[in-house]
Write a protein that holds these residues in place. Structure first.
Motif, PDB file in Angstrom:
ATOM      1  N   PHE A 143      24.376   0.178   7.321  1.00 25.19           N
ATOM      2  CA  PHE A 143      23.403  -0.077   6.258  1.00 25.19           C
ATOM      3  C   PHE A 143      21.988   0.204   6.766  1.00 25.19           C
ATOM      4  CE2 PHE A 143      20.340  -2.672   4.072  1.00 25.19           C
ATOM      5  CZ  PHE A 143      20.733  -2.678   2.742  1.00 25.19           C
ATOM      6  N   ILE A 144      21.645  -0.353   7.917  1.00 23.40           N
ATOM      7  CA  ILE A 144      20.283  -0.208   8.450  1.00 23.40           C
ATOM      8  C   ILE A 144      19.991   1.262   8.767  1.00 23.40           C
ATOM      9  CG2 ILE A 144      18.780  -0.738  10.406  1.00 23.40           C
ATOM     10  CD1 ILE A 144      20.155  -3.509  10.517  1.00 23.40           C
ATOM     11  N   GLY A 145      20.927   1.930   9.440  1.00 25.82           N
ATOM     12  CA  GLY A 145      20.696   3.325   9.789  1.00 25.82           C
ATOM     13  C   GLY A 145      20.482   4.206   8.579  1.00 25.82           C
ATOM     14  N   THR A 146      21.266   3.973   7.532  1.00 29.58           N
ATOM     15  CA  THR A 146      21.142   4.806   6.332  1.00 29.58           C
ATOM     16  C   THR A 146      19.934   4.403   5.502  1.00 29.58           C
ATOM     17  OG1 THR A 146      23.558   4.833   6.342  1.00 29.58           O
ATOM     18  CG2 THR A 146      22.463   5.883   4.489  1.00 29.58           C
ATOM     19  N   PHE A 147      19.573   3.136   5.533  1.00 32.60           N
ATOM     20  CA  PHE A 147      18.322   2.708   4.889  1.00 32.60           C
ATOM     21  C   PHE A 147      17.151   3.494   5.477  1.00 32.60           C
ATOM     22  CE2 PHE A 147      14.417   0.347   4.873  1.00 32.60           C
ATOM     23  CZ  PHE A 147      14.342  -0.219   3.606  1.00 32.60           C
ATOM     24  N   VAL A 148      17.085   3.545   6.801  1.00 32.82           N
ATOM     25  CA  VAL A 148      16.005   4.285   7.461  1.00 32.82           C
ATOM     26  C   VAL A 148      16.051   5.760   7.068  1.00 32.82           C
ATOM     27  CG1 VAL A 148      15.117   5.059   9.693  1.00 32.82           C
ATOM     28  CG2 VAL A 148      15.885   2.692   9.407  1.00 32.82           C
ATOM     29  N   PRO A 220      32.044   3.087   7.149  1.00 33.15           N
ATOM     30  CA  PRO A 220      31.148   4.245   7.082  1.00 33.15           C
ATOM     31  C   PRO A 220      31.071   4.897   5.703  1.00 33.15           C
ATOM     32  CG  PRO A 220      33.178   4.823   8.208  1.00 33.15           C
ATOM     33  CD  PRO A 220      33.233   3.354   7.985  1.00 33.15           C
ATOM     34  N   ILE A 221      31.729   4.314   4.714  1.00 34.34           N
ATOM     35  CA  ILE A 221      31.551   4.762   3.334  1.00 34.34           C
ATOM     36  C   ILE A 221      30.608   3.816   2.597  1.00 34.34           C
ATOM     37  CG2 ILE A 221      32.682   5.169   1.109  1.00 34.34           C
ATOM     38  CD1 ILE A 221      35.183   5.994   2.662  1.00 34.34           C
ATOM     39  N   LEU A 222      30.977   2.535   2.558  1.00 28.74           N
ATOM     40  CA  LEU A 222      30.198   1.571   1.777  1.00 28.74           C
ATOM     41  C   LEU A 222      28.887   1.191   2.457  1.00 28.74           C
ATOM     42  CD1 LEU A 222      32.998  -0.803   0.418  1.00 28.74           C
ATOM     43  CD2 LEU A 222      32.035   1.270  -0.599  1.00 28.74           C
ATOM     44  N   GLY A 223      28.882   1.099   3.783  1.00 24.87           N
ATOM     45  CA  GLY A 223      27.639   0.770   4.477  1.00 24.87           C
ATOM     46  C   GLY A 223      26.534   1.773   4.201  1.00 24.87           C
ATOM     47  N   PRO A 224      26.802   3.074   4.398  1.00 27.59           N
ATOM     48  CA  PRO A 224      25.773   4.070   4.089  1.00 27.59           C
ATOM     49  C   PRO A 224      25.391   4.124   2.607  1.00 27.59           C
ATOM     50  CG  PRO A 224      27.343   4.978   5.634  1.00 27.59           C
ATOM     51  CD  PRO A 224      27.909   3.667   5.174  1.00 27.59           C
ATOM     52  N   MET A 225      26.360   3.984   1.711  1.00 31.46           N
ATOM     53  CA  MET A 225      26.018   4.038   0.285  1.00 31.46           C
ATOM     54  C   MET A 225      25.106   2.878  -0.090  1.00 31.46           C
ATOM     55  SD  MET A 225      27.335   6.840  -0.815  1.00 31.46           S
ATOM     56  CE  MET A 225      27.557   6.866  -2.604  1.00 31.46           C
ATOM     57  N   ALA A 226      25.401   1.696   0.431  1.00 34.33           N
ATOM     58  CA  ALA A 226      24.550   0.533   0.143  1.00 34.33           C
ATOM     59  C   ALA A 226      23.182   0.699   0.786  1.00 34.33           C
ATOM     60  CB  ALA A 226      25.227  -0.740   0.641  1.00 34.33           C
ATOM     61  N   GLY A 227      23.147   1.140   2.030  1.00 32.96           N
ATOM     62  CA  GLY A 227      21.870   1.332   2.712  1.00 32.96           C
ATOM     63  C   GLY A 227      21.008   2.381   2.045  1.00 32.96           C
ATOM     64  N   GLY A 228      21.637   3.484   1.611  1.00 31.22           N
ATOM     65  CA  GLY A 228      20.889   4.528   0.918  1.00 31.22           C
ATOM     66  C   GLY A 228      20.332   4.049  -0.408  1.00 31.22           C
TER      67      GLY A 228
END
Length: 239
Positions: A143-148, A220-228
C-alpha cells in the motif's frame, strides 16, 4: 475511437511485456544458477527494475499513456485524468503483457531452470513474496509503496519536463521505491507485474518449479490497488 483504444491497448500490452521481460529478467540473472550475474544482489535488481520501467514506457509511450500498471490506471481515473470506461480493458492488456513477458524470460533462461534446485528462487523470478510472511504488514508495505508511486506520478503532471525525460524520472522513482521500501515484499507495486508472471509460473513447464503461492497472491493485487486509489484521493485534496 475504437481504433484509438485498440492502439492504446497494444501500447499497454507491449510496454508491460517489455517491463516484465527486463524486470523479471534481471531477477532471473541474479537468482538462477550458472547465470553470469548470479549473486549480483539487491542493487542490481533495484536498478534493473528502474531501467525496465523506463524502457517499457519509452517502448509504449507513442501508443498509450504507458501506465503499465493497473494501480496507476485506477489512480489516473480517480484523479479525473483517464476515462473509467477504459480501466478494465487497460488492466486486461497489462496483465496479458505480463504473462507474455514472463514467458519470454523463461525461454531466455531455459537451461538455467534445470540447474536451479530452489523452487522459491524460481518462483521469485516471476512473482513477489514477503521477506517475513505477515499478511497485514505485507499489505501495508505494498500500500505504502504504491501510494508513493501514484501520488508522485500525479505530482509529475503538474511539473514540466524536457521532452522525453519523463520516463527517466519515473525510472528513478521506481528505483528509489525499490531501494527504500522494497525489502519487505519485493515491491510489486503493480498487480499486473505480479499476477501476469504468477500465471505464467503456474502454466509453464518450468523445471524444478514448486507451487505458485496463490495464498499470497492477493497482497500484491489488493495492496497496490488500494495504495494507488488513496494516493490519487490525497492528490485531489491539494489545490
Amino acid at each position: 475511437m475504437q481504433d484509438s483504444l485498440t492502439l492504446q491497448l497494444l501500447g499497454e500490452f507491449i510496454g508491460t511485456l517489455v517491463l516484465i521481460l527486463l524486470g523479471d529478467g534481471v531477477v532471473a540473472a541474479v537468482s538462477l544458477k550458472k547465470s553470469k550475474a548470479e549473486g549480483a544482489g539487491w542493487i542490481a535488481i533495484a536498478l534493473g527494475w528502474g531501467l525496465a520501467v523506463t524502457l517499457g514506457v519509452y517502448c509504449s509511450g507513442f501508443l498509450s499513456p504507458a501506465h503499465l500498471n493497473p494501480a496507476v490506471t485506477l489512480g489516473m481515473a480517480i484523479a479525473g485524468l483517464f476515462p473509467w470506461s477504459s480501466v478494465i480493458p487497460y488492466i486486461i492488456a497489462q496483465t496479458l503483457g505480463g504473462i507474455v513477458g514472463a514467458a519470454l524470460v523463461w525461454i531466455n533462461y531455459y537451461p538455467h531452470w534445470a540447474e536451479t534446485k530452489d523452487p522459491d528462487a524460481i518462483r521469485g523470478v516471476f512473482a513477489t513474496g514477503p521477506a517475513i510472511r505477515n499478511y497485514p504488514m505485507n499489505f501495508i508495505s505494498e500500500f505504502i509503496g504504491t501510494f508513493v508511486l501514484v501520488f508522485a506520478l500525479l505530482a509529475f503532471t503538474r511539473g514540466k519536463f524536457t521532452d522525453g525525460l519523463n520516463p527517466m524520472v519515473v525510472g528513478v522513482l521506481i528505483t528509489s521505491i525499490g531501494f527504500s521500501l522494497g525489502g519487505t515484499t519485493g515491491y510489486a507495486i503493480n498487480p499486473a507485474r505480479d499476477l501476469g508472471p504468477r500465471i505464467a509460473h503456474q502454466i509453464l513447464p518450468i523445471a524444478n518449479k514448486g507451487d505458485s503461492d496463490w495464498a499470497y497472491s492477493w497482497v500484491p493485487i489488493l495492496g497496490p490497488m488500494a495504495g494507488g486509489a488513496v494516493g490519487a484521493l490525497v492528490y485531489l485534496l491539494i489545490p
